[in-house]
Design a protein around this motif. Structure first.
Motif, PDB file in Angstrom:
ATOM      1  N   GLU A  15       0.797  -1.222   0.000  1.00  0.00           N
ATOM      2  CA  GLU A  15       0.000   0.000   0.000  1.00  0.00           C
ATOM      3  C   GLU A  15       0.832   1.277   0.000  1.00  0.00           C
ATOM      4  O   GLU A  15       0.352   2.319  -0.425  1.00  0.00           O
ATOM      5  N   ALA A  45     -11.563  -2.183   2.570  1.00  0.00           N
ATOM      6  CA  ALA A  45     -10.413  -3.089   2.664  1.00  0.00           C
ATOM      7  C   ALA A  45     -10.849  -4.494   3.078  1.00  0.00           C
ATOM      8  O   ALA A  45     -10.360  -5.489   2.546  1.00  0.00           O
ATOM      9  N   GLU A 111      -9.248  -0.801  -5.260  1.00  0.00           N
ATOM     10  CA  GLU A 111      -8.502  -1.956  -4.761  1.00  0.00           C
ATOM     11  C   GLU A 111      -8.720  -3.210  -5.624  1.00  0.00           C
ATOM     12  O   GLU A 111      -7.888  -4.114  -5.611  1.00  0.00           O
ATOM     13  N   THR A 116      -2.326  -5.554  -3.830  1.00  0.00           N
ATOM     14  CA  THR A 116      -2.660  -6.044  -2.495  1.00  0.00           C
ATOM     15  C   THR A 116      -3.700  -7.159  -2.574  1.00  0.00           C
ATOM     16  O   THR A 116      -3.607  -8.165  -1.870  1.00  0.00           O
ATOM     17  N   ILE A 141      -3.916  -2.996   5.100  1.00  0.00           N
ATOM     18  CA  ILE A 141      -4.328  -1.913   4.208  1.00  0.00           C
ATOM     19  C   ILE A 141      -4.678  -0.674   5.027  1.00  0.00           C
ATOM     20  O   ILE A 141      -4.262   0.443   4.711  1.00  0.00           O
TER      21      ILE A 141
END
Length: 187
Positions: A15, A45, A111, A116, A141
């Motif tokens: 991140e 997240a 995202e 990630t 995150i």
């Protein structure tokens, strides 16, 4: 225990300097209300991590352990390469009429397909666990983005996000290569 620490650290490193962190900084500068932004980021997240981990668990039964290890190496190298590519702050748009929480929850859209999420997917497949990678990636995150929200304008001045992103990218490339070499038994 490996799934806990590995996934958390991978999420935090992935991140730093990423477009999601720049988005968090832009939200903080626009709304000047950290609480709803942090809650929105946390909700997004968690949703993103659960989606990625669910996919990883589904994949685990379909491929061999060797292929799963190779996928983890690929995810790490992907995170490293994408960390070397510059990020531009997203345009939040002045006509957006919803509040800070809903706008921050749009973090999920940024995202999706991100490094990630790919790392969480690979870790869930590696450890054949939904909860461990998902519930460690999400706090990772959040942990990486809370300073961006709280320090918004000062963070870019105090710490060069570009150099942090490049340093994390080098770590990912190195670890990814080590995992690939080990998996392929080249040494």
């Amino acid at each position: 225990m490996d799934a806990l620490l590995t996934t958390f650290l991978a999420a935090v490193l992935a991140e730093f300097g990423d477009k999601t962190q720049l988005f968090a900084m832009a939200l903080a500068a626009r709304y000047r209300r950290s609480g709803p932004i942090i809650l929105g980021i946390a909700a997004a997240a968690l949703a993103s991590s659960l989606i990625a981990a669910a996919g990883g668990v589904l994949l685990n039964g379909l491929i061999t352990a060797w292929a799963t290890s190779l996928m983890v190496a690929l995810a790490l190298v992907f995170a490293g390469v994408s960390g070397l590519i510059g990020q531009n702050p997203p345009n939040i748009g002045s006509k957006w009429k919803v509040g800070a929480f809903v706008t921050a929850a749009c973090f999920l859209l940024i995202e999706l397909g991100d490094k990630t999420q790919f790392l969480t997917f690979a870790m869930a497949a590696q450890f054949d666990s939904l909860a461990l990678p998902a519930f460690r990636a999400a706090p990772g995150i959040v942990a990486a983005n809370v300073p961006a929200v709280l320090l918004a304008e000062r963070l870019g001045v105090v710490v060069s996000l570009r150099w942090i992103r490049i340093g994390a990218a080098i770590i990912f490339l190195f670890v990814g290569c080590v995992v690939a070499i080990d998996t392929l038994r080249l040494i």
